[in-house]
Design a protein around this motif. Structure first.
Motif, PDB file in Angstrom:
ATOM      1  N   GLU A 154      24.466  43.761  36.714  1.00 41.03           N
ATOM      2  CA  GLU A 154      24.006  43.925  38.084  1.00 41.03           C
ATOM      3  C   GLU A 154      22.521  44.317  38.126  1.00 41.03           C
ATOM      4  OE1 GLU A 154      24.950  46.751  41.979  1.00 41.03           O
ATOM      5  OE2 GLU A 154      26.388  46.624  40.312  1.00 41.03           O
ATOM      6  N   ARG A 155      22.127  45.229  37.233  1.00 41.69           N
ATOM      7  CA  ARG A 155      20.733  45.666  37.216  1.00 41.69           C
ATOM      8  C   ARG A 155      19.798  44.512  36.859  1.00 41.69           C
ATOM      9  NH1 ARG A 155      17.162  47.552  33.341  1.00 41.69           N
ATOM     10  NH2 ARG A 155      15.564  49.032  34.116  1.00 41.69           N
ATOM     11  N   ARG A 172      19.448  42.169  39.710  1.00 41.60           N
ATOM     12  CA  ARG A 172      18.594  42.716  40.753  1.00 41.60           C
ATOM     13  C   ARG A 172      17.116  42.546  40.389  1.00 41.60           C
ATOM     14  NH1 ARG A 172      20.585  47.316  40.740  1.00 41.60           N
ATOM     15  NH2 ARG A 172      18.983  48.527  39.654  1.00 41.60           N
TER      16      ARG A 172
END
Length: 490
Positions: A167-168, A171
């Motif tokens: 997810e990081r 992003r």
């Protein structure tokens, strides 16, 4: 001899009283002042306040023994206000004592006017050359930036599509891609100023387009701004790029809003007008749709107005604008065969007018095609680009779409591969490369291999070099845009 000359001559004594003048002086004095001078009159008393003191001072210098030439305006506003070149000469008696003076005058108004017109023409030429040089510079820089952005946007797009990382990481990829897209918009504005942005001119119903943007303009302008739209009936279609025209209207509306910090009136008007001879430099006589965006804001002074369309010139604060809005609209108008005019006065507001040539062809009612979903194809794709990073990014996108890839770094190398037996199903080639252009290569390939599909990739529009019948894709692009271009190309 004095009577024969066409230049006004007048003599006066030490009391500044007229003692003699020729016929030319009588005629010119009457023309400039509306009445006759007479012998015995105190010369400077015949002039209006302001001019009176100036003439008295000039006569005093001559009576003090000075021989000189002055340039001054003498006359009355309700008659004429010529500009005179006046030569004063003292008069002396046999003993050398000053007994008076005389002057010889010449109306130089026409000469000064011609000089001012010449200076204005020279300044306009310098400004035109400056803008042309800036256009060439910004166009070249923008083209190079497009080449840099192509692998950045392409690579980030592939990473995002594949969901690389957690997810990081996604992003971070999304943030980088968003910044790259903002850079892409900035480059498009640079290309617009340089008149090198790739356009898709087509018949556009400008009235319908403006009316459809009413809610967007109103929400962008804010509650303190009153938005008024006036669209004439029975407007002919204008030849324009609808996407770029929408961006231009939005840019002008934002500029108008920013010029009215305390609110005001924003008027968008669309009219059909006929342009005559010498109506505006660069505007050919003919039929135009004139789009006006006017505000009641702070306006611009002469110096600001002079530089208004220069790229990166902005009166807004740091971080509040790129200084490319008006330059983009200026370049768009010129590229479409129209002009951009600006009328502005400090404290009264600004009226920006975009003149677009009309066309007799009806607007195409077909809906614009949105980003196409990736289309998987099989076959051999020949990717040609002299920039290795761009070539690799394009090849990765095509491989992701199902193609087998062959790469070449020039049109000559690609042609050697084809002559050596390579039969590509698809040719994707850059346009500007050392040696032969991509368009040259595409033409040769279509003659030898008519079944091969071609796609020209360009950093900006070379209108005189890329034929309109060849499919074209503008750098930088995402995989979906590449897929859509291939789908459109059949």
């Amino acid at each position: 001899m004095i009577e024969a000359t066409t230049s006004p001559i007048c003599a006066f004594d030490t009391d500044c009283r007229i003692i003699a003048f020729n016929t030319a002086h009588a005629q010119e004095f009457r023309r400039a002042n509306g009445f006759d001078a007479a012998q015995g009159d105190i010369l400077f008393d015949l002039f209006e306040p302001g001019q009176r003191e100036t003439m008295q001072a000039l006569m005093g210098r001559a009576l003090a023994g000075e021989r000189f030439t002055a340039v001054e305006v003498f006359g009355r506003a309700d008659c004429a206000l010529p500009c005179w070149e006046i030569g004063f000469t003292p008069m002396r008696d046999e003993a050398g004592a000053i007994v008076g003076a005389f002057y010889l005058a010449k109306d130089i108004s026409d000469r000064l006017r011609a000089e001012q017109e010449l200076l204005a023409a020279q300044e306009a030429l310098r400004q035109s050359q400056k803008m042309e040089a800036m256009g060439s510079l910004t166009g070249g820089v923008a083209h190079d930036f497009n080449n840099l952005l192509t692998p950045i946007i392409g690579g980030l797009d592939i990473l995002q599509r594949k969901g690389v990382g957690g997810e990081r990481e996604q992003r971070l990829i999304g943030g980088a891609l968003q910044s790259a897209e903002r850079a892409k918009v900035l480059v498009q504005r640079l290309l617009a100023f340089a008149r090198r942005q790739p356009l898709q001119p087509q018949p556009v119903n400008v009235g319908m387009l403006v009316s459809g943007m009413a809610d967007l303009v109103a929400s962008t302008s804010g509650p303190q701004t009153r938005v008024i739209m006036e669209v004439a009936d029975d407007l002919p279609a204008a030849l324009a790029d609808q996407n770029q025209l929408e961006m231009a209207i939005l840019n002008l509306s934002v500029n108008a809003r920013d010029a009215m910090p305390d609110g005001g009136r924003l008027s968008i008007t669309v009219r059909h007008v006929q342009a005559g001879e010498d109506q505006h430099p660069g505007l050919q006589p003919g039929s135009y749709v004139r789009l006006s965006v006017a505000d009641t804001g702070i306006g611009m002074d002469a110096e600001t107005l002079k530089r208004a369309v220069e790229p990166f010139y902005s009166t807004k604060g740091i971080g509040q604008g790129t200084g490319l809005g008006l330059s983009m609209v200026h370049g768009l108008a010129a590229q479409l065969g129209g002009v951009l005019t600006i009328d502005s006065r400090p404290g009264l507001g600004t009226d920006v007018q975009l003149w677009l040539p009309t066309t007799t062809v009806s607007p195409d009612a077909a809906e614009r095609v949105e980003d196409a979903a990736p289309v998987t194809r099989a076959g051999r794709a020949l990717v040609v680009d002299d920039e290795e990073a761009v070539r690799a990014s394009t090849a990765d996108m095509l491989a992701d779409l199902g193609y087998h890839i062959t790469e070449a770094d020039s049109a000559e190398q690609a042609w050697d591969l084809i002559q050596g037996g390579l039969v590509p199903d698809l040719l994707v080639t850059d346009h500007l490369m050392p040696g032969h252009t991509g368009t040259d290569l595409a033409r040769e390939v279509l003659v030898r291999l008519p079944a091969t599909r071609v796609l020209i990739v360009s950093g900006y529009a070379e209108a005189n070099e890329i034929a309109p019948d060849l499919p074209r894709l503008v750098k930088p692009f995402r995989q979906a845009e590449l897929a859509a271009a291939l789908a459109d190309g059949g």
